[in-house]
Design a protein around this motif. Structure first.
Motif, short mmCIF file in Angstrom:
data_model
loop_
_atom_site.label_atom_id
_atom_site.label_comp_id
_atom_site.label_asym_id
_atom_site.label_seq_id
_atom_site.Cartn_x
_atom_site.Cartn_y
_atom_site.Cartn_z
N ARG A 13 0.85 -1.18 0.00
CA ARG A 13 0.00 0.00 0.00
C ARG A 13 0.89 1.23 0.00
NH1 ARG A 13 -3.91 -1.95 4.66
NH2 ARG A 13 -1.87 -2.05 5.58
N LYS A 200 5.07 1.24 12.53
CA LYS A 200 3.75 0.64 12.32
C LYS A 200 3.75 -0.82 12.77
CE LYS A 200 3.60 2.81 8.18
NZ LYS A 200 3.23 3.11 6.80
N ALA A 201 4.89 -1.48 12.61
CA ALA A 201 5.00 -2.85 13.11
C ALA A 201 4.84 -2.87 14.63
CB ALA A 201 6.34 -3.46 12.69
N ARG A 203 3.05 -0.80 16.34
CA ARG A 203 1.62 -0.61 16.59
C ARG A 203 0.87 -1.94 16.46
NH1 ARG A 203 -0.65 2.86 12.05
NH2 ARG A 203 -0.74 0.89 10.96
N GLU A 204 1.28 -2.75 15.49
CA GLU A 204 0.56 -3.99 15.24
C GLU A 204 0.90 -5.07 16.26
OE1 GLU A 204 -1.66 -4.59 12.46
OE2 GLU A 204 -1.59 -2.42 12.61
N ASP A 205 2.17 -5.24 16.55
CA ASP A 205 2.58 -6.27 17.51
C ASP A 205 4.04 -5.97 17.90
OD1 ASP A 205 3.44 -8.53 18.88
OD2 ASP A 205 2.31 -9.92 17.63
N LYS A 208 6.49 -8.95 18.36
CA LYS A 208 6.83 -9.55 17.05
C LYS A 208 7.84 -8.64 16.31
CE LYS A 208 6.03 -11.39 12.89
NZ LYS A 208 6.63 -12.63 12.48
N ARG A 269 -4.52 6.53 11.32
CA ARG A 269 -3.59 5.92 10.37
C ARG A 269 -3.49 6.73 9.09
NH1 ARG A 269 -6.27 1.68 12.76
NH2 ARG A 269 -4.92 0.27 13.93
N VAL B 88 1.46 -12.31 13.21
CA VAL B 88 1.73 -11.48 12.04
C VAL B 88 1.26 -10.07 12.38
CG1 VAL B 88 1.55 -13.32 10.33
CG2 VAL B 88 -0.51 -12.11 11.05
N PHE B 89 1.54 -9.11 11.50
CA PHE B 89 1.04 -7.76 11.71
C PHE B 89 -0.32 -7.68 11.00
CE2 PHE B 89 5.77 -7.18 11.48
CZ PHE B 89 5.94 -7.08 12.86
N PRO B 90 -1.41 -7.77 11.76
CA PRO B 90 -2.71 -8.06 11.14
C PRO B 90 -3.21 -7.02 10.15
CG PRO B 90 -2.97 -7.54 13.49
CD PRO B 90 -1.51 -7.68 13.23
N ARG B 91 -2.92 -5.74 10.41
CA ARG B 91 -3.48 -4.71 9.52
C ARG B 91 -2.46 -4.23 8.50
NH1 ARG B 91 -8.30 -1.89 12.16
NH2 ARG B 91 -8.02 -0.67 10.28
N MET B 92 -1.43 -5.02 8.30
CA MET B 92 -0.48 -4.71 7.24
C MET B 92 -0.63 -5.79 6.16
SD MET B 92 2.61 -3.54 9.77
CE MET B 92 3.96 -3.71 8.67
N GLU B 139 -4.43 -7.98 3.44
CA GLU B 139 -4.07 -7.72 4.84
C GLU B 139 -3.94 -9.06 5.54
OE1 GLU B 139 -6.67 -5.13 6.94
OE2 GLU B 139 -5.86 -3.33 5.98
#
Lengths: 357, 242
Positions: A13, A200-201, A203-205, A208, A269, B88-92, B139
């Motif tokens: 994206r 952003k990674a 933010r996601e986890d 991880k 976002r 995983v990075f769910p919204r990526m 995603e």
């Protein structure tokens, strides 16, 4: 085999250049035109306030939008910027706009130990720590009256003493407009960068991201300092514009809450989400103040708005509208079925045949 | 490089999850770590990769002491990992998930675009290798469990670790995908990567492993090649209670 161009088209994206640039063009035109279109100085001063909110919400979004850390303490960083600017002018005799820049650097430096402590905790604990920052600074600035003026407030000399009020508003409207564009450009740059992808990674986890080699704490601290610097610039500009600082208003949890509401409403976002939120909420706040005076109605309405946003548009207005447009354009998509090795071989064969024909 | 632990110990309150584990995982091999539920396998992984700090003991990778180091330091030393409950990075998108493993290399380099062509191509080649290139734009949260497992592995591979720790790679995946994962591990191993696999699927473990370490009550009770482990009475006792 797919190549990188396919990936950009379908896989990544990439934020793209034209949409943000087009929106920036519109924003520049709107900022340039508003002072001429404003029917009276009050509306112009309201415009300055809304732009102040837009800079604050965009600055907050460096932390909130990229890392997902919800800070209610950004009002305090703006307050620090305001007081530091005022004190550098009144106590050290530094010229107004030099003081503004030095104050932003000082707040950025102070953000290092603050972030070092606050960013060690996550989720609700971080929110509580950020609130504690506001309350501690409120007590300090109220009590330390020999320096800050305490509850009597601090009068900040105007940078343009002879200037009439409407012209003063116009100049500050443009200064805020420039600062907003700078904050947006910086956010956009980070959004496209490797550093931004790492944020952003987080933010996601976060765990991880760390396990993939991202030094998450250093990333969070860096972006917190950047965010603090922009917030302090907005606060310092407010001090120069308004000319009077009171700890109760400068170190208020409510300020941080409004900033969060604005960013959430527009979409954290998204580059322009906080700006849109600031326009909607900022205008609404001014309207409620005029209509209902000092009654708590504006607080009730703002609380209701926050509730509605969280319930019905948790991603904010811009992403929700974007999602709607995407669904209308593409229609419903089927679920993504797992493929066996045979399925995959067949698909690749078809793709090869398609490419060669 | 050899991954070794000496006297590794971790307790949670009164529960000793790892109790002085001395383990050696051999380079260039597919190593497996097996044991009954609650025997400390995942806690061992977490201690090795820095996700939790051990109470005592050392973790050494090659000649480097990684004991208690932050997970990103362990990752940068060349040890990658997947998680028991796939993360995983769910919204990526899938491609962004893989690109997130690219090391920025300093603040200024970090400001370079994340969309550089060479890195996109490398990320896409990993997705292709794992058979999920058609999902590059999806995603991660929209993907199935099995696809997320493959995506997680693609992200780890993008970081180019020399040693990969897989925590239950076969958990919850269908038989066809299980075959693919097994084949993939053998192929990647043949290219020089070392694997350490925690797994309950004994068919998979016995078919792909060169060296197996068996854990019980937080410490190794046996180690050796599959044939030897299969016949070990201590292992049978730990698993079957006989």
């Amino acid at each position: 085999m797919p190549n990188a161009s396919d990936a950009t088209a379908a896989g990544l994206r990439a934020p793209g250049k034209w949409l943000p640039l087009g929106a920036a063009g519109l924003l520049i035109v709107a900022i340039a035109a508003f002072p001429s279109l404003a029917p009276n100085p009050y509306i112009l001063s309201s415009g300055v306030i809304v732009l102040n909110w837009a800079v604050l919400a965009t600055s907050w979004n460096f932390v909130g939008g990229f890392t997902g850390y919800i800070s209610l303490g950004h009002g305090a960083l703006a307050g620090l910027g305001g007081y530091a600017t005022g004190l550098l002018i009144t106590k050290a005799g530094i010229p107004s706009f030099v003081a503004l820049l030095v104050a932003a650097l000082l707040v950025a430096a102070l953000a290092v130990p603050i972030g070092f402590a606050a960013l060690r905790v996550r989720g609700a604990s971080f929110v509580i720590v950020s609130i504690a920052l506001v309350l501690i600074l409120l007590l300090v600035f109220q009590s330390w009256s020999s320096v800050t003026g305490g509850s009597r407030g601090l009068v900040v000399p105007r940078p343009f003493p002879g200037m009439l009020r409407p012209e003063h508003h116009r100049v500050f409207f443009f200064l805020y407009g420039g600062l907003l564009l700078l904050a947006l450009a910086t956010w956009w740059l980070l959004d496209r960068s490797r550093f931004g992808l790492g944020l952003k990674a987080i933010r996601e986890d976060e765990d991880k991201a760390e396990s993939l080699g991202t030094p998450t704490f250093a990333y969070k601290l860096t972006v917190f300092v950047v965010s603090a610097a922009f917030t302090a610039l907005a606060g310092g500009l407010y001090a120069l514009w308004f000319g009077d600082l009171d700890p109760v208003f400068q170190f208020s949890v409510l300020t941080g809450s409004y900033i969060v509401l604005m960013a959430l409403l527009g979409g954290v976002r998204n580059l322009y989400g906080p700006v849109l939120g600031a326009i909607v909420v900022g205008v609404a706040l001014e309207y409620f103040k005029v209509e209902f005076g000092n009654s708590p109605l504006h607080l009730v309405t703002t609380g209701l708005l926050l509730g509605l946003v969280v319930m019905f548009m948790p991603d904010g207005v811009i992403p929700s509208l974007g999602g709607l447009v995407q669904r209308l354009r593409k229609g419903e998509q089927s679920s993504i079925r797992e493929m066996t090795a045979a399925d995959l071989a067949e698909q690749r064969k078809r793709e090869r045949e398609g490419a060669s024909s | 490089m050899t991954l070794t632990t000496h006297g590794l110990r971790k307790a949670f309150g009164g529960v000793v999850a790892i109790d002085g584990a001395d383990v050696e995982f051999r380079p260039g091999q597919v190593n497996a770590l097996i044991g009954p539920n609650g025997s400390g396998k995942t806690t061992f992984f977490n201690c090795v990769t820095g996700m939790i700090k051990p109470d005592a003991g050392t973790v050494v990778y090659g000649d480097r002491d990684l004991t208690g180091r932050a997970p990103h330091v362990v990752a940068r030393a060349g040890v990658g990992r997947t998680f028991q409950l796939c993360r995983v990075f769910p919204r990526m998108t899938a491609l962004e998930n893989v690109l997130a493993a690219v090391r920025p290399g300093g603040l200024l380099l970090g400001l370079r675009s994340a969309h550089r062509r060479s890195e996109q191509e490398r990320a896409l080649s990993w997705l292709t290798r794992l058979g999920i290139e058609h999902l590059a734009g999806a995603e991660a949260r929209t993907m199935s469990w099995g696809q997320q497992k493959l995506l997680e592995l693609a992200g780890v591979l993008m970081a180019e670790p020399a040693t990969i720790l897989l925590d239950e790679p076969a958990g919850g995946v269908n038989p066809a995908l299980l075959d693919r994962i097994g084949t993939l591990v053998r192929e990647l191993n043949a290219e020089g990567r070392t694997f350490v696999i925690v797994e309950h699927n004994m068919d998979l473990v016995m078919s792909i492993s060169d060296h197996i370490v068996v854990f019980d009550r937080g410490r190794p009770i046996a180690a050796g090649p599959p044939a030897e482990i299969r016949a070990d009475e201590r292992v049978l006792g730990a698993y079957l209670g006989v």
